[in-house]
Every structure is written in C-alpha cells, then in structure tokens.
Design a protein around this motif. Structure first.
Motif, short mmCIF file in Angstrom:
data_model
loop_
_atom_site.label_atom_id
_atom_site.label_comp_id
_atom_site.label_asym_id
_atom_site.label_seq_id
_atom_site.Cartn_x
_atom_site.Cartn_y
_atom_site.Cartn_z
N ILE A 174 0.84 -1.20 0.00
CA ILE A 174 0.00 0.00 0.00
C ILE A 174 0.87 1.25 0.00
O ILE A 174 1.83 1.35 0.77
N LEU A 175 0.51 2.19 -0.87
CA LEU A 175 1.11 3.53 -0.82
C LEU A 175 0.11 4.46 -0.15
O LEU A 175 -0.97 4.68 -0.68
N LEU A 176 0.48 4.99 1.00
CA LEU A 176 -0.36 5.93 1.74
C LEU A 176 0.19 7.34 1.56
O LEU A 176 1.37 7.60 1.84
N VAL A 177 -0.66 8.24 1.07
CA VAL A 177 -0.26 9.64 0.88
C VAL A 177 -1.10 10.49 1.81
O VAL A 177 -2.28 10.72 1.58
N GLU A 178 -0.50 10.95 2.90
CA GLU A 178 -1.19 11.71 3.93
C GLU A 178 -0.23 12.78 4.45
O GLU A 178 0.84 12.46 4.96
N ASP A 179 -0.63 14.07 4.29
CA ASP A 179 0.30 15.15 4.62
C ASP A 179 0.38 15.45 6.11
O ASP A 179 1.32 16.12 6.55
N GLU A 212 3.66 14.92 -4.84
CA GLU A 212 4.90 14.92 -5.61
C GLU A 212 5.77 13.71 -5.25
O GLU A 212 6.31 13.03 -6.14
N GLN A 213 5.90 13.43 -3.95
CA GLN A 213 6.66 12.26 -3.52
C GLN A 213 6.01 10.97 -4.02
O GLN A 213 6.70 10.03 -4.43
N ALA A 214 4.69 10.94 -4.00
CA ALA A 214 3.97 9.75 -4.45
C ALA A 214 4.26 9.46 -5.92
O ALA A 214 4.51 8.31 -6.31
N LEU A 215 4.22 10.49 -6.75
CA LEU A 215 4.45 10.29 -8.18
C LEU A 215 5.86 9.79 -8.46
O LEU A 215 6.07 8.96 -9.36
N GLU A 216 6.83 10.29 -7.70
CA GLU A 216 8.20 9.80 -7.88
C GLU A 216 8.31 8.32 -7.52
O GLU A 216 8.96 7.54 -8.22
N LEU A 217 7.64 7.92 -6.44
CA LEU A 217 7.65 6.51 -6.04
C LEU A 217 6.95 5.63 -7.07
O LEU A 217 7.41 4.53 -7.39
N LEU A 218 5.84 6.12 -7.62
CA LEU A 218 5.06 5.33 -8.56
C LEU A 218 5.77 5.14 -9.89
O LEU A 218 5.42 4.23 -10.65
N LEU A 248 -3.94 13.92 -7.99
CA LEU A 248 -3.01 12.79 -7.96
C LEU A 248 -3.65 11.55 -8.59
O LEU A 248 -3.02 10.85 -9.39
N ALA A 249 -4.91 11.31 -8.27
CA ALA A 249 -5.62 10.16 -8.86
C ALA A 249 -5.75 10.30 -10.37
O ALA A 249 -5.55 9.33 -11.11
N ARG A 250 -6.09 11.50 -10.83
CA ARG A 250 -6.21 11.71 -12.28
C ARG A 250 -4.88 11.44 -12.99
O ARG A 250 -4.85 10.86 -14.08
N THR A 251 -3.78 11.85 -12.36
CA THR A 251 -2.47 11.60 -12.95
C THR A 251 -2.17 10.10 -12.99
O THR A 251 -1.68 9.59 -14.00
N VAL A 252 -2.45 9.41 -11.91
CA VAL A 252 -2.23 7.96 -11.86
C VAL A 252 -3.04 7.25 -12.93
O VAL A 252 -2.55 6.35 -13.63
N ARG A 253 -4.29 7.68 -13.12
CA ARG A 253 -5.17 7.01 -14.07
C ARG A 253 -4.74 7.20 -15.54
O ARG A 253 -5.18 6.46 -16.40
N GLN A 254 -3.88 8.14 -15.80
CA GLN A 254 -3.37 8.30 -17.16
C GLN A 254 -2.51 7.11 -17.58
O GLN A 254 -2.41 6.80 -18.77
#
Length: 229
Positions: A7-12, A38-44, A66-72
């Motif tokens: 699981i990747l958890l993104v919580e500020d 930003e950190q999440a996208l680098e990890l993904l 972030l979700a829209r970017t992932v779904r691309q």
C-alpha cells in the motif's frame, strides 16, 4: 492475503499518517507512507503497489489531481480517498477522478482494513473468475479480464469496480438487478452512502456505453437497474 498487499499511503499530516501506517502494518499490510503528491508520483515511477490511499486535501498536488495523474497510466490499481470533505459534489469528483472508494474522516481503522481487503479481492476475483473473458453488449465488446470496452476499435479502460458492476449487469441483462443485490454484491452493504455511490457509477457506465444508442441501463425507480440492448 494481507501480507502480500503493498500500500502507498499519501497523507500530509505526519502524525495521522504514522498512525494509519502503523495500524495497517499491524494488520499485515506492507505500507509506504509519504506526505505529498509529488513524492507519491516519484515513487510510482519506480514501484508497483497493490492499492493506493490518498488524502484529498493536500498542498501542491491534492488527492483528486493525484488520482487523475495515476489514471493516465494505470486504470486498474484501486484508489481509496481519505477526506473530511463530505458534500455530494466532492464524492462525485472523487469517483470521477478515478477513485474506487471514499472514506470520511474520522474513520475506524477496522473499516479501512475491511475496505482494502474488499477492493483487492474484487480485483483478483474479476481477473480470475470472469469467463468468458470477452462478450458482446450491443455493438460493444466487453473484456472483463482486461477491464476494457471496445467500440469500433476504440478501447476504453474501466476501473475494477466499473468492470465488476458492468459484468454483474451483463450477467443479468434484460432482467432487473435490485439495488440491494448490487450493493451487497459489490459494496458489501446497502447503506445510503453506498447507494449514492452506485448512482455515480451507473452514470459513468452510461457515458461509456453512449456510442451505441441501442444499449441502455434502465433505472426502475425505487427498485434497481436493467441493462438492455
């Protein structure tokens, strides 16, 4: 099953993120916690995860963006939103941005654990048990394993939950599927929130199927839905 789920958890909020990560780790999940989109996208870019959990209200890249970017690039990984935003339009935006589930803060950790297990099980069962893989819905071809709708060689990729809902409607096409049956089969509970969520998903499926006017998802008011063509 839990110890095979990453699981990747993104919580500020660091303290809240640490609490969530610790509890999910105690439940047997492998959790990576970061504090920004930003950190999440680098990890993904370098890692694959079984499931993603995004806080919605974050500085910089928020959870919906972030979700829209992932779904691309990935239409299938389950995404759960955590948020204190409770207006119906926020829920709709969450699902339209590519989310599979939406959990309001504050929440019980047990509920989050259950939702994770349900989403992961749905994805695995959909890939394993849906035969035949490709069926016709009017002029569309629906590949339930690849989670794709094909119309005139144009391919639309569905989320796991969209594909599961369409498969359920397909199996009962020309017949009424009650809201209670759909909600309990896919969401595990026919409560009011899940009922509103189902309405959002039906709207999304209608848009995906609109190229063939002969295909309709009929709302039998107060009772359920029927897929016809």
């Amino acid at each position: 099953m839990a110890n095979s789920i990453s699981i990747l958890l993104v919580e500020d909020e660091q303290s809240l993120g640490s609490i969530i990560a610790e509890n999910l780790g105690a439940a047997g999940f492998q959790v990576t916690h970061v504090m920004s989109g930003e950190q999440a996208l680098e990890l993904l870019k370098k890692n694959e995860f079984t499931l993603l959990i995004f806080d919605v209200m974050m500085p910089g890249i928020d959870g919906f963006e972030l979700a829209r970017t992932v779904r691309q690039s990935d239409q299938t990984v389950p995404i759960i939103f955590l948020t204190s935003k409770t207006m119906p339009q926020d829920v709709v935006e969450g699902f339209e941005s590519g989310g599979n589930d939406y959990l309001r803060k504050p929440f019980a950790m047990q509920e989050l654990v259950i939702r994770i297990k349900v989403l992961v099980s749905e994805g695995r069962l959909l890939k394993k048990d849906t035969t035949p893989a490709k069926v016709s819905i009017g002029q569309y071809q629906f590949d339930s394993v690849k989670q794709q709708l094909i119309f005139n060689l144009r391919v639309q990729t569905l989320t796991a939950r969209e594909a599961e809902l369409l498969w359920l409607l397909y199996k009962n096409h020309q017949q009424l599927s009650s809201k209670k049956t759909i909600l309990e089969a896919i969401w595990g509970d026919d409560n009011f929130f899940n009922s509103r969520t189902l309405d959002v998903f039906i709207t999304k499926l209608r848009k995906l199927l609109q190229e063939d006017p002969g295909v309709q998802i009929i709302n039998v008011r107060g009772m359920g839905y029927k897929l016809v063509w």
